[in-house]
Design a protein around this motif. Structure first.
Motif, PDB file in Angstrom:
ATOM      1  N   GLY A   1       0.851  -1.183   0.000  1.00  0.00           N
ATOM      2  CA  GLY A   1       0.000   0.000   0.000  1.00  0.00           C
ATOM      3  C   GLY A   1       0.888   1.234   0.000  1.00  0.00           C
ATOM      4  O   GLY A   1       2.111   1.159  -0.193  1.00  0.00           O
ATOM      5  N   GLU A   2       0.291   2.372   0.254  1.00  0.00           N
ATOM      6  CA  GLU A   2       1.032   3.637   0.286  1.00  0.00           C
ATOM      7  C   GLU A   2       2.135   3.586   1.340  1.00  0.00           C
ATOM      8  O   GLU A   2       1.927   3.094   2.447  1.00  0.00           O
ATOM      9  CB  GLU A   2       0.066   4.783   0.611  1.00  0.00           C
ATOM     10  N   LEU A   3       3.313   4.056   0.974  1.00  0.00           N
ATOM     11  CA  LEU A   3       4.427   4.200   1.920  1.00  0.00           C
ATOM     12  C   LEU A   3       4.485   5.675   2.294  1.00  0.00           C
ATOM     13  O   LEU A   3       5.117   6.485   1.607  1.00  0.00           O
ATOM     14  CB  LEU A   3       5.748   3.739   1.302  1.00  0.00           C
ATOM     15  N   LYS A   4       3.778   6.042   3.354  1.00  0.00           N
ATOM     16  CA  LYS A   4       3.645   7.453   3.726  1.00  0.00           C
ATOM     17  C   LYS A   4       4.987   8.086   4.050  1.00  0.00           C
ATOM     18  O   LYS A   4       5.233   9.226   3.669  1.00  0.00           O
ATOM     19  CB  LYS A   4       2.685   7.592   4.900  1.00  0.00           C
ATOM     20  N   ASN A   5       5.859   7.359   4.740  1.00  0.00           N
ATOM     21  CA  ASN A   5       7.143   7.944   5.125  1.00  0.00           C
ATOM     22  C   ASN A   5       8.049   8.200   3.923  1.00  0.00           C
ATOM     23  O   ASN A   5       8.974   9.006   3.999  1.00  0.00           O
ATOM     24  CB  ASN A   5       7.863   7.061   6.152  1.00  0.00           C
ATOM     25  N   LEU A   6       7.793   7.549   2.805  1.00  0.00           N
ATOM     26  CA  LEU A   6       8.583   7.761   1.588  1.00  0.00           C
ATOM     27  C   LEU A   6       7.792   8.529   0.527  1.00  0.00           C
ATOM     28  O   LEU A   6       8.285   8.732  -0.585  1.00  0.00           O
ATOM     29  CB  LEU A   6       9.044   6.419   1.018  1.00  0.00           C
ATOM     30  N   ASP A   7       6.564   8.924   0.870  1.00  0.00           N
ATOM     31  CA  ASP A   7       5.683   9.645  -0.058  1.00  0.00           C
ATOM     32  C   ASP A   7       5.562   8.877  -1.377  1.00  0.00           C
ATOM     33  O   ASP A   7       5.761   9.413  -2.459  1.00  0.00           O
ATOM     34  CB  ASP A   7       6.209  11.070  -0.290  1.00  0.00           C
ATOM     35  N   MET A   8       5.222   7.581  -1.248  1.00  0.00           N
ATOM     36  CA  MET A   8       5.165   6.696  -2.405  1.00  0.00           C
ATOM     37  C   MET A   8       3.791   6.035  -2.483  1.00  0.00           C
ATOM     38  O   MET A   8       3.289   5.544  -1.474  1.00  0.00           O
ATOM     39  CB  MET A   8       6.256   5.628  -2.263  1.00  0.00           C
TER      40      MET A   8
END
Length: 115
Positions: free
Chosen positions: A64-71
């Motif tokens: 899913g979304e990798l929030k800490n990498l803004d991905m």
């Protein structure tokens, strides 16, 4: 003209100084142990193991979304921080993991199989 440019630069530096002090004190607070543990919790992402490549020390995860990498969500290949992580997972496992950019490489630094 040169005096005006110098004055503009000095004014800009002086007006930015309070923000620099605030940012430095804010980062010092975030270095506390409790802030670090909550940062790790925020960095946890969900995914499914697609491939484990022990020889190359890599793992492919549909995540899913990798929030800490803004991905955004996607399937990608990651390095692993510790090759022993690869012994804990297999294709098809649902996992929670932390990915970080380490030395320019996207790297899984923590991984847990979900039950």
């Amino acid at each position: 003209m040169k005096k005006i440019v110098n004055l503009a630069i000095i004014t800009a530096l002086l007006s930015a100084a309070p923000f620099g002090v605030y940012a430095a004190s804010d980062s010092a607070a975030s270095a506390s142990p409790s802030a670090t543990s909550s940062a790790s919790a925020d960095a946890m992402s969900e995914g499914e193991i697609r491939k484990v490549d022990k020889d190359a020390k890599k793992i492919t995860i549909k995540h899913g979304e990798l929030k800490n990498l803004d991905m955004p969500a996607m399937t990608m290949v990651f390095q692993v921080k510790d090759p022993a992580m690869l012994d804990k997972v297999k294709q098809g496992d649902k996992v929670s993991f932390v990915a970080e950019k380490v030395g320019g490489q996207f790297t899984v630094t923590q991984i847990e199989v979900k039950q």
